[in-house]
Write a protein that holds these residues in place. Structure first.
Motif, short mmCIF file in Angstrom:
data_model
loop_
_atom_site.label_atom_id
_atom_site.label_comp_id
_atom_site.label_asym_id
_atom_site.label_seq_id
_atom_site.Cartn_x
_atom_site.Cartn_y
_atom_site.Cartn_z
N GLU A 41 0.82 -1.15 0.06
CA GLU A 41 -0.03 0.08 -0.01
C GLU A 41 0.84 1.10 0.08
OE1 GLU A 41 -2.57 -0.47 3.39
OE2 GLU A 41 -3.92 -1.84 2.23
N ASN A 42 2.08 1.30 0.41
CA ASN A 42 2.76 2.61 0.74
C ASN A 42 3.79 2.57 -0.71
OD1 ASN A 42 2.05 3.19 3.17
ND2 ASN A 42 3.87 1.96 4.05
N GLY A 43 3.74 1.77 -1.52
CA GLY A 43 4.48 1.32 -2.84
C GLY A 43 5.83 1.38 -2.75
N ASP A 44 6.33 0.69 -1.68
CA ASP A 44 7.70 0.33 -1.42
C ASP A 44 7.90 -1.04 -1.89
OD1 ASP A 44 7.98 2.67 -0.11
OD2 ASP A 44 7.67 1.78 1.79
N LEU A 45 6.92 -1.91 -2.72
CA LEU A 45 7.19 -3.05 -3.03
C LEU A 45 7.45 -3.26 -4.72
CD1 LEU A 45 6.92 -6.18 -1.85
CD2 LEU A 45 4.69 -6.07 -2.82
N THR A 46 7.52 -2.32 -5.24
CA THR A 46 7.54 -1.67 -6.60
C THR A 46 9.03 -2.40 -7.00
OG1 THR A 46 6.11 -0.16 -6.65
CG2 THR A 46 7.68 -0.16 -8.48
N PRO A 47 10.18 -2.08 -6.51
CA PRO A 47 11.49 -2.65 -6.93
C PRO A 47 11.51 -4.13 -6.66
CG PRO A 47 11.73 -0.76 -5.36
CD PRO A 47 10.45 -1.19 -5.14
N THR A 48 11.08 -4.71 -5.81
CA THR A 48 10.96 -6.03 -5.91
C THR A 48 10.15 -6.94 -6.80
OG1 THR A 48 11.23 -6.04 -3.43
CG2 THR A 48 10.35 -8.09 -3.92
N SER A 49 8.80 -6.10 -7.17
CA SER A 49 8.09 -6.70 -8.04
C SER A 49 8.94 -6.66 -9.50
CB SER A 49 6.85 -5.80 -8.13
OG SER A 49 5.99 -6.05 -6.95
N LEU A 50 9.44 -5.52 -9.40
CA LEU A 50 10.31 -5.26 -11.01
C LEU A 50 11.42 -6.06 -11.15
CD1 LEU A 50 10.34 -1.53 -11.26
CD2 LEU A 50 8.76 -3.04 -12.58
N VAL A 51 12.11 -6.75 -9.98
CA VAL A 51 13.32 -7.62 -10.08
C VAL A 51 12.65 -8.96 -10.34
CG1 VAL A 51 15.03 -8.93 -8.74
CG2 VAL A 51 14.86 -6.33 -8.53
N PHE A 52 11.49 -9.19 -9.75
CA PHE A 52 10.91 -10.50 -9.81
C PHE A 52 10.61 -10.91 -11.40
CE2 PHE A 52 7.23 -13.40 -9.57
CZ PHE A 52 7.72 -14.56 -9.20
N ALA A 53 9.69 -9.95 -11.85
CA ALA A 53 9.17 -9.76 -13.34
C ALA A 53 10.09 -9.75 -14.21
CB ALA A 53 8.05 -8.35 -13.40
N GLY A 54 11.22 -9.01 -13.86
CA GLY A 54 12.45 -9.22 -14.94
C GLY A 54 13.18 -10.41 -15.02
N ALA A 55 13.37 -11.12 -13.74
CA ALA A 55 13.78 -12.49 -13.71
C ALA A 55 12.99 -13.49 -14.47
CB ALA A 55 14.10 -12.73 -12.43
N CYS A 56 11.73 -13.25 -14.42
CA CYS A 56 10.77 -14.26 -15.00
C CYS A 56 10.74 -13.87 -16.37
CB CYS A 56 9.25 -14.10 -14.51
SG CYS A 56 9.08 -14.69 -12.71
#
Length: 66
Positions: free
Chosen positions: A34-49
């Motif tokens: 909700e704070n928007g701090d999960l975006t870098p983690t999501s981007l790394v996971f999506a990029g790896a996939c």
């Protein structure tokens, strides 16, 4: 070289998914999301996939039918 990069992407994707499922405090995860701090983690996971699938397709002799 592609095989090494593909393996690295696979390891990153599996590691992120495993850590997320096994060791996550879901209340804290929701607040972080909700704070928007999960975006870098999501981007790394999506990029790896995406890298994993893309490199697998490049290395594969058979192309998928469209």
């Amino acid at each position: 070289m592609f095989r090494l990069m593909e393996g690295l992407c696979a390891v990153i994707a599996v590691l992120y998914a495993t850590l997320l499922v096994l060791f996550t405090n879901y209340d804290a995860l929701l607040i972080t999301y909700e704070n928007g701090d999960l975006t870098p983690t999501s981007l790394v996971f999506a990029g790896a996939c995406i890298g994993w699938v893309g490199l697998r397709l490049v290395r594969s002799p058979r192309r998928p039918q469209l």
